[in-house]
Design an enzyme around this catalytic site. Structure first.
Site, PDB file in Angstrom:
ATOM      1  N   CYS A 115       0.444  -1.266  -0.268  1.00  0.00           N
ATOM      2  CA  CYS A 115      -0.310  -0.226  -0.219  1.00  0.00           C
ATOM      3  C   CYS A 115       1.001   1.068   0.387  1.00  0.00           C
ATOM      4  O   CYS A 115       1.841   2.063  -0.851  1.00  0.00           O
ATOM      5  CB  CYS A 115      -0.673   0.060   1.084  1.00  0.00           C
ATOM      6  SG  CYS A 115      -2.147   1.087   1.288  1.00  0.00           S
ATOM      7  N   HIS A 116       0.854   2.086   0.835  1.00  0.00           N
ATOM      8  CA  HIS A 116       1.735   3.322   1.199  1.00  0.00           C
ATOM      9  C   HIS A 116       3.055   2.582   1.904  1.00  0.00           C
ATOM     10  O   HIS A 116       4.114   3.642   1.688  1.00  0.00           O
ATOM     11  CB  HIS A 116       0.965   4.205   2.085  1.00  0.00           C
ATOM     12  CG  HIS A 116      -0.028   5.030   1.501  1.00  0.00           C
ATOM     13  ND1 HIS A 116      -1.031   4.358   1.717  1.00  0.00           N
ATOM     14  CD2 HIS A 116      -0.065   6.379   1.689  1.00  0.00           C
ATOM     15  CE1 HIS A 116      -2.200   5.135   1.795  1.00  0.00           C
ATOM     16  NE2 HIS A 116      -1.738   6.414   1.246  1.00  0.00           N
ATOM     17  N   GLY A 117       3.215   1.482   1.807  1.00  0.00           N
ATOM     18  CA  GLY A 117       4.675   1.041   1.981  1.00  0.00           C
ATOM     19  C   GLY A 117       5.414   1.475   1.543  1.00  0.00           C
ATOM     20  O   GLY A 117       7.253   2.271   2.110  1.00  0.00           O
TER      21      GLY A 117
END
Length: 187
Positions: A115-117
């Site tokens: 995801c936002h990783g």
């Protein structure tokens, strides 16, 4: 089996964090959680609800932390996972996170982002010339970081495996486990 470091912090997405930890442990690997401090991190639940243009956020469970970023010796681990949620927004500015993440990328070791990783390696200039998935609204951020963005559930670029978010975790997990097993890593 591998020792896998999971970098996270408060406001990490619950499924993005817990699913890989449990899946790695189920597979016989050791999942070690690191955060800014050793207190349990407060996770959040992101969901998609009718009538909302963006995802919603609710408080989630707490995730126990094994060690602080400052105490991580990256050479003790064979792989890295960076869950999504809001945590990547602020952990990417931590100098110890930079030290840790660079270690894995420079050595071509398995790195999983969810995801936002990918915001973490993007902020460090580590996605230049790479192919990655991420939460779709981050497409411009990934491209500005020099990456090719792919809207898919399990994007594999060498030893890096990425996905768009928690709905992709079954596909991401299978791909990450294959990369981890193919890397012939052991404790």
């Amino acid at each position: 089996m591998a020792r896998v470091l999971v970098l996270t912090g408060d406001a990490a997405e619950e499924l993005d964090s817990m699913y890989p930890v449990f899946r790695l442990r189920e597979g016989g690997h050791e999942a070690i959680v690191a955060a800014p401090t050793t207190r349990a991190v407060k996770l959040v639940v992101h969901d998609f609800e009718p009538g909302w243009d963006a995802y919603t956020e609710k408080p989630g469970h707490q995730l126990p932390v094994d060690l602080a970023f400052a105490d991580v010796r990256p050479e003790d681990y064979q792989a890295l996972v960076i869950p999504g949620g809001r945590a990547p927004e602020y952990i990417r500015t931590d100098p110890d996170v930079a030290r840790i993440v660079r270690h894995f990328f420079e050595r071509g070791l398995p790195v999983g982002t969810i995801c936002h990783g990918p915001q973490v390696p993007a902020a460090l200039g580590l996605l230049r010339g790479r192919t990655t998935a991420a939460f779709p609204p981050l497409r411009a951020d990934m491209e500005l970081a020099g990456a090719t963005f792919v809207d898919a559930p399990d994007v594999v670029d060498g030893a890096m495996v990425s996905c768009r978010g928690w709905p992709d975790l079954p596909e991401w997990s299978r791909a990450f486990m294959r990369v981890l097993e193919g890397a012939n890593v052991s404790v």
